[in-house]
Structures are given as structure tokens and as C-alpha cells.
Design an enzyme around this catalytic site. Structure first.
Site, short mmCIF file in Angstrom:
data_model
loop_
_atom_site.label_atom_id
_atom_site.label_comp_id
_atom_site.label_asym_id
_atom_site.label_seq_id
_atom_site.Cartn_x
_atom_site.Cartn_y
_atom_site.Cartn_z
N SER A 26 36.89 33.57 32.04
CA SER A 26 35.52 33.82 32.45
C SER A 26 34.69 34.52 31.37
CB SER A 26 35.51 34.70 33.70
OG SER A 26 36.08 35.97 33.41
N LYS A 61 30.52 41.89 27.77
CA LYS A 61 30.54 41.01 28.95
C LYS A 61 29.76 41.67 30.08
CE LYS A 61 33.97 38.54 31.82
NZ LYS A 61 35.42 38.31 32.02
N SER A 116 41.16 35.62 31.21
CA SER A 116 39.74 35.47 30.86
C SER A 116 39.31 35.95 29.48
CB SER A 116 38.88 36.18 31.91
OG SER A 116 38.74 35.34 33.01
N1 GLN Z 1 40.57 32.00 35.54
C1 GLN Z 1 41.21 33.02 36.32
C2 GLN Z 1 40.48 33.16 37.63
O1 GLN Z 1 39.59 32.42 37.85
C3 GLN Z 1 41.22 34.30 35.56
C4 GLN Z 1 39.92 34.98 35.55
C5 GLN Z 1 39.93 36.27 34.80
O2 GLN Z 1 40.85 36.55 34.03
N2 GLN Z 1 38.92 37.07 35.05
O3 GLN Z 1 40.81 33.98 38.44
#
Ligand code: GLN
Length: 494
Positions: free
Chosen positions: A154, A79, A178
Site C-alpha cells: 500500500s 506516507k 506494504s
Molecule cells: N497488501 C496487504 C493488505 O492488503 C498488506 C498491506 C500492508 O502491508 N499495509 O493487507
């Protein structure tokens, strides 16, 4: 099953026994990337030249009979919020567009030590803020199961790449879901380790009390393999915990008979789509057949989790992202008058809307006069959420729930409704607040034939148990073997 569709574990054995050459595998993988990347847009950058070079080296070492690492010759994607010395690390943000870190993250070093081949960096929501990968500053990644749908986020690029068989394994980060949510939406396995289990040295910080790095893989065995490589103490991360790393592969076939599985009633409430519910109920039947005991439990503070998370995570993000000021690294506005104007224009031009929204919310929650009402209160409720889990784990060995209330949604469907987007993580966020580990495994399909994930949560540092429980299901089912309908057969190496 073709070579590109095989798991990392299967491939590794073939490479080591010299049945196949790592370099041939890497070449056919890049041929496939060229074919499917136009559709899925999983990568921000790939590095074919270096990957081929590394593969040739591995092959030579194997030929010479030298000992090789746990991930010998396996193509892995990372990532793009994880620092890599030789490749850009952008966090999918214009503010870091040309940034090449001067060092490797701990886990990147571990990948290299174990002879993995890093093929590229994957797309994400800018600074990992989002649940659909639509917030990337560069491109929108698509779900290989339906190109009109999001891959989740994400870590959407990592999930999409693994699901489309253009990476054997990938690394993601999970601050509120994410890893698990995109794994669920793309029909693969995703693990969020215990807070402190995997070093975050070199992971670009978002919510420092929540962030964890973890694997996205084609099956549970591969997740165990990758966990083996990345878990462990690192003195460079002050939150890294010095507890021994068990052998995750050993005993993965263990019986689950007699295990007590908790089903939290709060996770089966309004907002859960009916076909997701049905598929989860069917998955529980598989476990029942294996002799587990299903126990109804309550996690009473669940309803506050999303609110608490968006205060804590944004507060931490607003502080962490203060460093992008155009002075030290990254983008700098070139139409500014004076230093204050430079700071402000750099940030206005460099950050996307979601990131700006969170910085503003976070600064507000931390500001004097509001700190007690928001951040302090949220921190207290966070403790109550953790206490809920502690109490539950006195009665059960693990907790099961859907990973996401809905399967993959359409691109654009939630993009303009942040609140609805935030609710995508309703089942994954509590584990981050409590610091416990979680896994998502493929457990069925929606009416539209989109993958659905089962989430399993356990006590701190019980990843090994999680992997065993997950593997028990995988052995009984074939959801993890299903492939998205991308045109594979015409591709070289497929
Ligand atoms: N979707 C969540 C957010 O937008 C989690 C994101 C993540 O785990 N990086 O904060």
C-alpha cells in the site's frame, strides 16, 4: 548522475560541505514534482512553502558552522497514514479527508530532529489495505517504469516518488508487505524492521500486531541512514522494544563469505512467474560468487500464511477502525436522522469498498460463535509459522526469496479480484506474522523491463546484518542505478 538522481547520502555530503544549497535542491525538486506528478500521482499533499522555508534555515545553520542532523537538508516524503502536525493525514480515506492531527508521529519528530525536509504526504491504499494503491479514496498512483502499471501497495505513493526521483527517501508502513512489495515493483530498496524496532506512535493503526514503519530508499546505504534515524525505543508505543540501536552504517561493507543462505522451497512454487524465478536464480549466483553457502530449507506452514493474515489483520482492523464514527474527528454524514443513523451513514459514505469488506470479515472472525474457529485458530497457526522461522534460523543466517511472485501488474488487472490481489503478498506476509525484519532490493528486470525485487529475511533485530547482506549484492550490481524512462533530461535541476 544528476543531483536529483543522486542518493540522499551523496546529497547530504554536498549540502554539509556547502557544495550545494539545500534550498536550491528543494526548488529543483519541486520543479520536477510539477513535471512528473501529473503522470505518477504519488502525493496526496505537498508543502513547498514550508520545505523552502526549512531549507533556507538549514543552509543558514550550515553557513554559521553549526552542527546539523543526520538528514540535514534532505527532502523526505511521508506516507499519509503517519501523523503530521502541520499537514493533513488522510490515510487516503474520505473519512479523514480534512483531518490534521494535533501531534507528530514519533518518526516525524525524529525526521525533524535530524533536520530532514518533509516535502509532502504520499498516496496509499485506503488505511494501507491493498497491494496496488488502487484502493486510495483519492487517486491512483502509477508506476514510473510503466505508467499503465501499479506501483504496488500500500505504500505505492512513497515507492513511486522515490523511484521517480521526486523524493530522496520516503517512509512507508508494512503490515503484510506494504513497504517491500512496492519497493520491489518500483525498483528501489524497502525495509520492514523487526516488530518493535521502530515506534508506531502516530502511525494510524491497521493491524496492530503486524504494523511497522520503515524506509523506502534509492539504495541500501540510504536505507541504513534512515533506519538510524527512526529506530529506537519510545515510551509512547507499548510495543516498542528497549534494545540498543546499532550503528547501521558502520561495517556495511562487511564480507558475506561463509554466510549460510536459506532458500525456502515453498516460496518457489506455483504462482511464481518464470522471469521472476530466473532473475532470483541469477541473484543467488552473485551471492555464490561472493562465497556464501546456499542451503535448501522448508517453511512448512507457509501455505496457511495468507489465510492467517487475512483473519488476524482484518480482525484487528475491524477493531481499530471502530473509532471512525463521525463523532470525534473526520467526516460526518450530514443527511442522517438520529445518532445511530449518523454512525451508519458516516461509515457507509466515508469508507471505500475494500475497507468495508475487511471490517465485515474482521467482525465476523471475532464474533461469538466464530471466534474460536477463526481468530483463535489463526493465532495458533501464526505461532507455527513463527516456529518455522525459528527452526530455519538455527541452520541459516538469512532467508532469500522473491519479494513478489510477479512484477508490476496493469492498473485494473486485479482490482476486481480481491483474492488474486491478496496473493500478491504471499512472500511478504509470513515475516509480519513472525515479527522478523525483511528487506527488498532491486535485483533485475522482467521481459517487459519491469523491476524485480529480492527479499532477504533475518532473525529479530538483525537489521544490521540484513543491510550488510543487501549491500554486498548492491556493490556487485548496478540494478539500483537504473532509472525509469520518465523524461528527465529536459527538466530543470535534473
Ligand atoms: N497488501 C496487504 C493488505 O492488503 C498488506 C498491506 C500492508 O502491508 N499495509 O493487507
Amino acid at each position: 548522475m544528476s543531483l536529483l538522481q543522486s542518493t540522499a547520502y551523496q546529497i547530504k555530503n554536498k549540502i554539509i560541505s556547502r557544495e550545494i544549497k539545500s534550498v536550491d535542491l528543494v526548488s529543483s525538486l519541486f520543479t520536477r514534482i510539477k513535471h512528473v506528478e501529473n503522470n505518477i500521482q504519488a502525493f496526496i499533499v505537498t508543502d513547498e512553502k514550508k520545505a523552502i522555508h526549512d531549507a533556507i534555515e538549514i543552509d543558514k545553520r550550515i553557513e554559521r558552522g553549526e552542527e546539523v542532523g543526520l538528514l540535514a537538508g534532505i527532502p523526505v516524503a511521508v506516507k499519509d497514514n503517519i501523523c503530521t502536525k502541520s499537514l493533513p493525514t488522510t490515510c487516503a480515506s474520505k473519512i479523514l479527508q480534512n483531518f490534521i492531527p494535533p501531534y507528530d508521529a514519533f518518526i516525524v519528530r525524529r525526521l525533524k530532529e535530524e533536520d530532514a525536509i518533509i516535502i509532502g504526504k504520499t498516496n496509499l491504499d485506503e488505511f494501507a489495505m491493498g497491494s496496488s494503491t488502487e484502493n486510495s479514496g483519492f487517486k491512483i498512483t502509477r508506476n514510473p517504469w510503466n505508467l499503465e502499471c501499479v506501483p504496488g501497495g500500500s505504500s505505492g505513493g512513497s515507492a513511486s516518488a522515490v523511484a521517480a526521483d521526486v523524493a530522496y527517501m520516503a517512509l512507508g508502513s508494512d503490515t503484510g508487505g506494504s513497504i517491500r512489495q512496492p519497493a520491489a515493483l518500483c525498483g528501489i530498496v524497502g525495509v520492514k524492521p523487526t516488530y518493535g524496532r521502530v515506534s508506531r506512535y502516530g502511525l494510524v493503526a491497521f493491524g496492530s500486531s503486524l504494523d511497522q514503519i520503515g524506509p523506502l530508499t534509492k539504495d541500501v546505504r540510504d536505507a541504513a541512514l534512515l533506519m538510524q534515524v527512526i529506530a529506537g525505543y519510545d515510551s509512547c508505543d507499548s510495543t516498542s522494544v528497549k534494545v540498543p540501536v546499532p550503528d547501521y552504517m558502520e561495517g556495511i561493507e562487511s564480507d558475506v563469505k561463509g554466510l549460510r543462505i536459506g532458500i525456502p522451497k515453498e516460496y518457489f512454487a506455483t504462482g511464481l512467474k518464470s522471469d521472476v524465478h530466473t532473475v532470483i536464480k541469477d541473484a543467488l549466483k552473485v551471492y555464490k560468487r561472493l562465497g556464501v553457502e546456499i542451503i535448501d530449507i522448508s517453511l512448512p506452514h507457509t501455505e496457511y500464511a495468507v489465510a492467517v493474515y487475512y483473519i488476524v489483520a482484518n480482525a484487528e482492523a475491524s477493531s481499530n477502525l471502530a473509532r471512525y464514527d463521525g463523532v470525534r474527528y473526520g467526516y460526518r454524514s450530514n443527511n442522517a436522522q438520529g445518532v445511530i443513523d449518523m454512525y451508519s451513514k458516516t461509515r457507509a459514505e466515508g469508507f471505500g469498498n475494500e475497507v468495508k469488506r475487511r471490517i465485515m470479515l474482521g467482525n465476523y472472525a471475532l464474533s461469538s460463535g466464530y471466534y474460536d474457529a477463526y481468530y483463535l485458530k489463526a493465532s495458533r497457526v501464526r505461532t507455527l509459522i513463527k516456529n518455522d522461522f525459528d527452526a530455519a534460523f538455527e541452520k541459516v543466517d538469512c532467508i532469500m526469496s522473491p519479494t513478489s511472485p510477479v512484477p508490476a501488474f496493469k492498473i485494473g488487472e486485479r482490482a476486481n479480484n480481491p483474492l488474486e490481489m491478496y496473493l500478491s503478498d504471499i512472500y511478504t506476509i509470513p515475516a509480519n506474522l513472525a515479527g522478523i525484519p525483511g528487506i527488498s532490493i532491486p535485483c533485475g528486470f522482467s521481459k517487459e523491463h519491469l523491476p524485480i525485487g529480492l527479499q532477504i529475511l533475518a532473525k529479530h533485530f538483525e537489521e544490521k546484518k540484513l543491510l550488510q547482506i543487501a549491500y554486498a549484492f548492491e556493490r556487485e550490481t548496478d540494478f539500483h542505478l537504473k532509472k525509469p524512462p520518465l523524461n528527465v533530461s529536459s527538466l530543470q535541476g535534473a
